[in-house]
Design an enzyme around this catalytic site. Structure first.
Site, PDB file in Angstrom:
ATOM      1  N   HIS A 135       0.837  -1.202   0.000  1.00 15.78           N
ATOM      2  CA  HIS A 135       0.000   0.000   0.000  1.00 15.78           C
ATOM      3  C   HIS A 135       0.872   1.253   0.000  1.00 15.78           C
ATOM      4  CE1 HIS A 135      -3.285  -2.712   1.233  1.00 15.78           C
ATOM      5  NE2 HIS A 135      -4.077  -1.776   0.753  1.00 15.78           N
ATOM      6  N   LYS A 139      -0.676   4.928   4.486  1.00 15.70           N
ATOM      7  CA  LYS A 139      -1.520   3.981   5.221  1.00 15.70           C
ATOM      8  C   LYS A 139      -0.913   3.710   6.587  1.00 15.70           C
ATOM      9  CE  LYS A 139      -4.111  -0.318   4.742  1.00 15.70           C
ATOM     10  NZ  LYS A 139      -5.352   0.396   5.138  1.00 15.70           N
TER      11      LYS A 139
END
Length: 238
Positions: A135, A139
């Protein structure tokens, strides 16, 4: 439909665009600088609130939405220790809450495929299993909520695995999830089964946030007139 947005980052803006394209009205936008607007008439007029914020603020946001009488659709991850209380409020006090670790239609198909493959692999102990998720650097939680949902689907169906672990397996019964944070990656999840003879993998690679945003709006449309605790299985009947 009247929608309130709680959280106005990249996901919030993507949801706003798709909601307007589908003919909905955004009646309130709440971000870190105007939390007092939970008490506003505009927020209270919403048919549903869509919440994408941070693990540290999500639970408090849900309670504020409930206090205002507004159903909640949330995709925030990293707060699941409070989930039993949310389910209790839905069951005992008539609150409405729709939660998904990932709103992408493709990812939810991937969840179903993951469980099916795990059921098959339960009969073939020569294959070990591991997972990788990638990600963007913004995040905050690791592993991702999507990875945890995938891991739970594997653990429910493979008897030789007992728990998931972050990055490395401490014992043969562990399912390791390698969590990588780099660039602006929307989300990649890959599950690998490997034996001495060969390797089998399944992978979902999100191209943008559009799929997540569309799923969140579809969930909001579904939730607006419902009661109780809801999820993607209710929406898609997987």
């Amino acid at each position: 439909m009247k929608i309130a947005l709680v959280g106005y980052g990249k996901m919030g803006k993507a949801i706003e665009q798709i909601a307007r394209e589908r003919g909905h009205e955004i009646v309130s936008i709440i971000d870190i600088n105007n939390s007092q607007d939970f008490a506003s008439e505009a927020f209270r007029s919403a048919d549903v609130a869509i919440e994408f914020t941070s693990p540290s603020t999500a639970y408090g946001n849900y309670l504020k939405c409930f206090e205002a009488g507004v159903p909640v659709v949330s995709g925030t991850t990293g707060w699941l220790d409070k989930m039993p209380e949310i389910k209790r409020l839905c069951a005992e006090e008539g609150k409405t809450f729709f939660y998904a670790s990932n709103f992408s239609i493709g990812v939810n198909i991937f969840f179903a495929v993951n469980k099916y493959l795990a059921k098959i692999m339960n009969h073939f102990p020569s294959y070990d299993v591991r997972m990788t998720e990638v990600h963007h650097v913004h995040k905050l939680d690791a592993p991702s909520g999507t990875a945890i949902t995938l891991a739970e689907g594997i653990l429910e169906n493979i008897d030789r695995k007992e728990r998931w672990t972050l990055n490395t397996a401490e014992q043969p019964t562990d399912l390791p999830i390698q969590a990588i944070r780099e660039g602006e990656v929307p989300g990649i999840h890959e599950i690998v089964y490997e034996s001495d003879a060969d390797k089998i993998s399944i992978k979902h690679d999100a191209k943008s946030r559009a799929g997540f945003a569309l799923g969140a709006v579809l969930a909001a449309e579904f939730t607006a007139e419902k009661k109780g605790f809801l999820g993607m299985n209710d929406l898609f009947h997987f």
